[in-house]
Design an enzyme around this catalytic site. Structure first.
Site, short mmCIF file in Angstrom:
data_model
loop_
_atom_site.label_atom_id
_atom_site.label_comp_id
_atom_site.label_asym_id
_atom_site.label_seq_id
_atom_site.Cartn_x
_atom_site.Cartn_y
_atom_site.Cartn_z
N THR A 166 16.78 -52.84 6.39
CA THR A 166 17.97 -52.47 5.66
C THR A 166 18.96 -53.20 6.54
O THR A 166 19.23 -52.99 7.48
CB THR A 166 18.30 -50.99 5.82
OG1 THR A 166 17.33 -50.36 5.02
CG2 THR A 166 19.64 -50.71 5.01
N LYS A 224 20.58 -50.57 -2.23
CA LYS A 224 20.08 -49.51 -0.99
C LYS A 224 21.54 -48.91 -0.51
O LYS A 224 21.69 -47.88 -0.28
CB LYS A 224 19.46 -50.55 0.04
CG LYS A 224 19.08 -49.65 1.26
CD LYS A 224 18.06 -48.73 1.37
CE LYS A 224 17.95 -47.95 2.38
NZ LYS A 224 16.95 -47.00 2.56
#
Ligand code: NAD
Length: 292
Positions: free
Chosen positions: A94, A169
């Site tokens: 991420t 995300k």
């Protein structure tokens, strides 16, 4: 079966590598941390002495690292040229959208194919092979990656162009951070009003207040027996990681002139909690801040 180099064998990367191995892929791993390498070796992963050796002869390189700077540092360290031309680089860390796009540019300038493919589902999903992948990059690269990602996840969504996976995300996790605070505030107010947690849950879980933070991850013990609140707020998804994702969302909002006042406020509340020592607790423990 393709040879897959897995770089970053931490809490997420190791179980993902194990699932690739179980699916019959040839997996070679590398991690800078000796403890991670020991755990990987014990799990049956073949280890390379360094990243460049791991990617030699690889069809696919999967990175699962803590942040964007580490991904870019690794990409410029020589692995893009140590891998065979046309190798598919999948970054599942991420990271911020700008770094993800920079990673795509580096890969493509080196003649490699690339995708950003962050995940949700946590360590449990990584171990069970039930992650959700949010993928950014071109259609041909996505089609090539899909069967590989299927060994690690149950839902794989092509979100669009370079960086679109990371965009999805951080937008999703901004919703999650805000909604967990909203649900926690409601339980704190209910406590003050003398309303039981179970009564609030029974009403809100079947009314317009219904959401994942309430029905799956309820921040008070009792109504959802499997939620971390019943287990001393052991993560789960650590508050420090939620703060990381909220900070990424706010960096992106600022850079792209998006007005996200609740995302901003949620990041501040999580920062306060993490700075007070709560970073290793599940993110649903944020309810403790609201009770202070
Ligand atoms: P982690 O810290 O457990 O693992 C990261 C690993 O990368 C470490 O073992 C570290 O030694 C290794 N590493 C760092 N630099 C390296 C390099 N240059 N070469 C090789 N290895 C290197 O972190 P994690 O929990 O596995 O998370 C990884 C990523 O997944 C993060 O970006 C995180 O935000 C994301 N993520 C985590 C979760 C979760 O629940 N843990 C859920 C979704 C997404």
């Amino acid at each position: 079966m393709p040879k897959i180099a897995c770089l970053g064998l931490g809490n997420m990367g190791l179980p993902m590598a194990i699932n690739l191995l179980k699916a019959g892929h040839l997996v070679v791993g590398y991690d800078v941390a000796p403890a991670a390498r020991d755990a990987a070796r014990a799990a049956g992963i073949t280890l390379a002495p360094d990243a460049a050796t791991a990617v030699a002869g690889a069809d696919v390189v999967l990175t699962m690292l803590p942040n964007g700077n580490l991904v870019l540092d690794l990409y410029i360290s020589g692995i893009l040229t140590a891998a065979p031309p046309g190798c598919l680089f999948i970054d599942s860390s991420t990271i911020d959208v700008a770094s993800a796009r920079a990673a795509h540019d580096l890969a493509q300038k080196a003649g490699q194919t690339s995708l950003d493919a962050p995940v949700s589902g946590g360590v449990g999903g990584a171990s069970a092979g039930t992650l959700t992948f949010m993928v950014g990059g071109d259609q041909a690269a996505f089609a090539r990656a899909e069967p590989i990602l299927a060994a690690m996840g149950k839902k794989i969504v092509h979100c669009g162009h370079n960086g679109a996976g990371q965009a999805a995300k951080i937008c999703n996790n901004m919703i999650l951070g805000i909604s967990m605070i909203a649900v926690s505030e409601a339980f704190v107010l209910a406590e003050k009003l003398g309303l039981s947690a179970q009564s609030l849950f029974d009403v809100a879980s079947t009314s317009s207040g219904q959401c994942w933070s309430l029905t799956t991850y309820c921040p008070v013990p009792g109504p959802v027996p499997a939620s971390p609140a019943n287990n001393g707020y052991q993560p789960g998804f650590a508050a420090a990681l939620m703060l990381k994702d909220l900070a990424l969302s706010q960096d992106a909002a600022e850079a792209n002139h998006a007005h996200t006042p609740l995302g901003h406020h949620a990041a501040e509340i999580y920062r306060q909690f993490v700075e007070a020592g709560g970073g290793n607790q599940d993110f649903s423990a944020i309810i403790k801040v609201l009770r202070m």
